[in-house]
Design an enzyme around this catalytic site. Structure first.
Site, short mmCIF file in Angstrom:
data_model
loop_
_atom_site.label_atom_id
_atom_site.label_comp_id
_atom_site.label_asym_id
_atom_site.label_seq_id
_atom_site.Cartn_x
_atom_site.Cartn_y
_atom_site.Cartn_z
N LYS A 4 0.85 -1.20 0.00
CA LYS A 4 0.00 0.00 0.00
C LYS A 4 0.88 1.25 0.00
O LYS A 4 1.88 1.30 0.73
CB LYS A 4 -0.92 -0.04 1.23
CG LYS A 4 -1.98 1.06 1.24
CD LYS A 4 -2.92 0.88 2.45
CE LYS A 4 -3.96 1.98 2.52
NZ LYS A 4 -4.83 1.84 3.72
N SER B 293 -9.70 2.28 2.63
CA SER B 293 -8.80 3.01 1.75
C SER B 293 -7.85 2.10 0.97
O SER B 293 -7.30 2.50 -0.04
CB SER B 293 -7.96 4.00 2.58
OG SER B 293 -7.14 3.30 3.52
N SER C 55 -9.89 -0.05 6.89
CA SER C 55 -9.32 -0.02 5.54
C SER C 55 -8.60 -1.28 5.09
O SER C 55 -8.22 -1.38 3.93
CB SER C 55 -8.35 1.16 5.42
OG SER C 55 -9.10 2.34 5.34
N1 GLN Z 1 -13.04 4.54 5.91
C1 GLN Z 1 -12.51 5.03 7.15
C2 GLN Z 1 -12.12 6.48 6.99
O1 GLN Z 1 -12.40 7.02 5.99
C3 GLN Z 1 -11.36 4.19 7.60
C4 GLN Z 1 -10.11 4.49 6.87
C5 GLN Z 1 -8.96 3.64 7.28
O2 GLN Z 1 -9.12 2.61 7.96
N2 GLN Z 1 -7.77 4.10 6.92
O3 GLN Z 1 -11.56 7.07 7.85
#
Ligand code: GLN
Length: 497
Positions: free
Chosen positions: A77, A152, A176
């Site tokens: 990532k 994400s 994410s």
């Molecule tokens: N979707 C969540 C957010 O937008 C979690 C993101 C994540 O785990 N990095 O913050």
């Protein structure tokens, strides 16, 4: 070869039936063939990967004893820094930046001989649930290219589902790793907070961020988990204790006598019917495997989402202050006589996307004098209540379970103009981060109404990560014997291409 599991690839390497160079080249070819459709990768490091593979092959030929995953390729990532390799965290503001050092996760991967193919797409600074917030365009779900691969870490999950890599690294601040796994029919694990070093992970919300393994099987995730986990003096929140024996757990899959707690509040209204159906079926399979299913209640989970969206933006407003146009990446408006302040303003205006700006503004407001107690302070109290809910529930069960997300993958564009609708994807994953415990998502089948993957979430107490792998392996084995073939072999878009 690309359709094998990572464990199978590792066995073939040990048996001398293939080489890491051959395996790496096969994945690079696959990326070249399908990534124009999927867009899982932001950067493919063909030369670096092949050089790493050749080095592992040479060590093996010399008779060196190598780590279990040595020679197996992986997708990283883009929030994780790797020396000399472009790292953007999905943001324009870091375009062109090449980190001068390796994150601890990357160091551990290199020490294990894992071959890094390249960097995967993501929502900007890991803020989002669909990868649509990437400054470099969305990633497409290999099950249906018009749909999101989650976020994400949508690049990592899509790379796995499209057989562009057998292993990937994700990071999970509020879901994410798990939500992308759920919507792509792959496996993702958020380890206990502190189980994997955050050194060199570009920070979003430091008290919630955690890196973890993404794979296509529970065993593969466990192998990767053990390769990246462990104490790191460079991360002050790193746990100084032995790494949980997750590989042994994934190989055992014995759940006889285990108590599995179904979270009353994370099921029912608001969850798609096919998601509920597959969840209920999975519970029956676990009961048939010898587990006892009990119901547990976590009344304060109701406030988790609201509290998360104060804590995460507050921490991000502080963490992202370092992107000031002076130290990294982009610099805009540097003309004669321009003040440092105007360069910072212009750079941030151009360099940050809408969602990131929204969160910085929200977090700055929540932390400002006079509001701190009302917003940030209250959210921290809710966090304590959520941890207490988990502690009480874990007195009645060994693991807790729920659907990973309320729905299957939605269409690209469907929620991109509605932040609240987007945030609601994480309703079932956020409590885990708030309490700092471990969570896993694995595929539970396809929703009958749309034929898309459904995720099953397993949550375990802090530092008991092996329990998720026990239950995950049991469910995976039961489902596999029911399906007759891995779920991903049914993905319509790219398999067979
Ligand atoms: N979707 C969540 C957010 O937008 C979690 C993101 C994540 O785990 N990095 O913050």
């Amino acid at each position: 070869m690309i359709h094998l599991t990572a464990a199978q690839m590792a066995s073939k390497l040990i048996a001398g039936e293939t080489t890491s160079v051959e395996l790496t080249q096969a994945h690079l070819d696959r990326i070249a063939a399908v990534d124009s459709d999927v867009h899982a990768f932001l950067f493919v490091d063909s030369d670096g990967a092949l050089a790493q593979a050749a080095a592992v092959d040479a060590l093996r030929a010399a008779g060196e004893k190598l780590a279990p995953l040595a020679g197996v390729p992986l997708a990283l990532k883009d929030v994780m820094v790797q020396k000399g390799i472009p790292t953007t965290a999905g943001s324009k503001i870091l375009e062109g930046w090449r980190p001068p050092y390796d994150s601890t996760v990357v160091t551990n991967l290199k020490n294990n001989g894992v071959v890094i193919l390249g960097k995967t797409n993501m929502d900007e600074f890991a803020m989002g649930s669909s990868t649509e917030n990437s400054a470099y365009g969305p990633t497409h779900n290999p099950w249906d290219l018009t749909r999101i691969p989650g976020g994400s870490g949508g690049g990592s999950s899509a790379a796995l589902a499209a057989f562009e890599a057998p292993l990937a690294i994700g990071t999970d601040t509020g879901g994410s790793i798990r939500q992308p796994a759920a919507v792509t029919g792959t496996v993702g694990v958020k380890p206990t907070y502190g189980g994997v070093s955050r050194f060199g992970l570009i920070a979003f919300s430091s008290s919630l961020d955690q890196a973890g393994p993404c794979a296509r099987t529970v065993l593969d995730a466990a192998l990767l988990h053990e390769a990246i986990a462990g104490h790191d003096p460079k991360d002050s929140t790193s746990i100084n204790a032995p790494v949980p024996q997750v590989v042994a757990a994934a190989k055992s899959g014995d759940v006889k006598g285990m108590k599995i707690g179904v979270v009353k509040e994370l099921n029912g209204d608001g969850y798609q019917s096919g998601v509920r159906l597959r969840f209920e079926e999975s519970l029956e399979l676990l009961a048939a495997a010898g587990a006892e299913i009990v119901e547990v209640s976590a009344p304060n989970f109701e406030y988790a989402l609201a509290a998360y969206y104060l804590i995460a933006p507050s921490e991000c407003s502080s963490n992202l202050a370092r992107f000031d146009a002076m130290r990294y990446g982009l610099r805009v408006g540097e003309v004669d006589g321009a003040s440092a302040e105007s360069v910072m303003n212009l750079t941030r205006e151009v360099g940050f996307g809408r969602e990131v700006k929204r969160r910085i503004i929200l977090g700055t407001y929540a932390l400002s004098s006079g509001y701190y107690d009302a917003y940030y302070g209250s959210a921290q109290k809710v966090r304590t209540l959520i941890t207490q809910d988990f502690n009480k529930a874990f007195q009645k069960c060994d693991v807790m379970v729920s659907p990973t997300c309320p729905t299957t993958a939605f269409k690209i564009g469907e929620k991109s103009n509605d932040p609240i609708a987007m945030y609601l994807n994480d309703i079932a994953t956020i409590p885990v981060n708030m309490a700092g415990i471990g969570g896993m998502s694995l595929p539970a089948g396809l929703a009958p109404e749309d034929g898309l993957p459904v995720g099953f979430q397993i949550m375990a107490p802090a530092m008991q990560d092996q329990r998720m792998y026990l239950v995950g392996a049991a469910l995976e084995a039961a489902l596999l014997s029911q399906w007759g073939a891995p779920l991903l072999s049914q993905a319509p878009e790219l398999v067979g291409k």
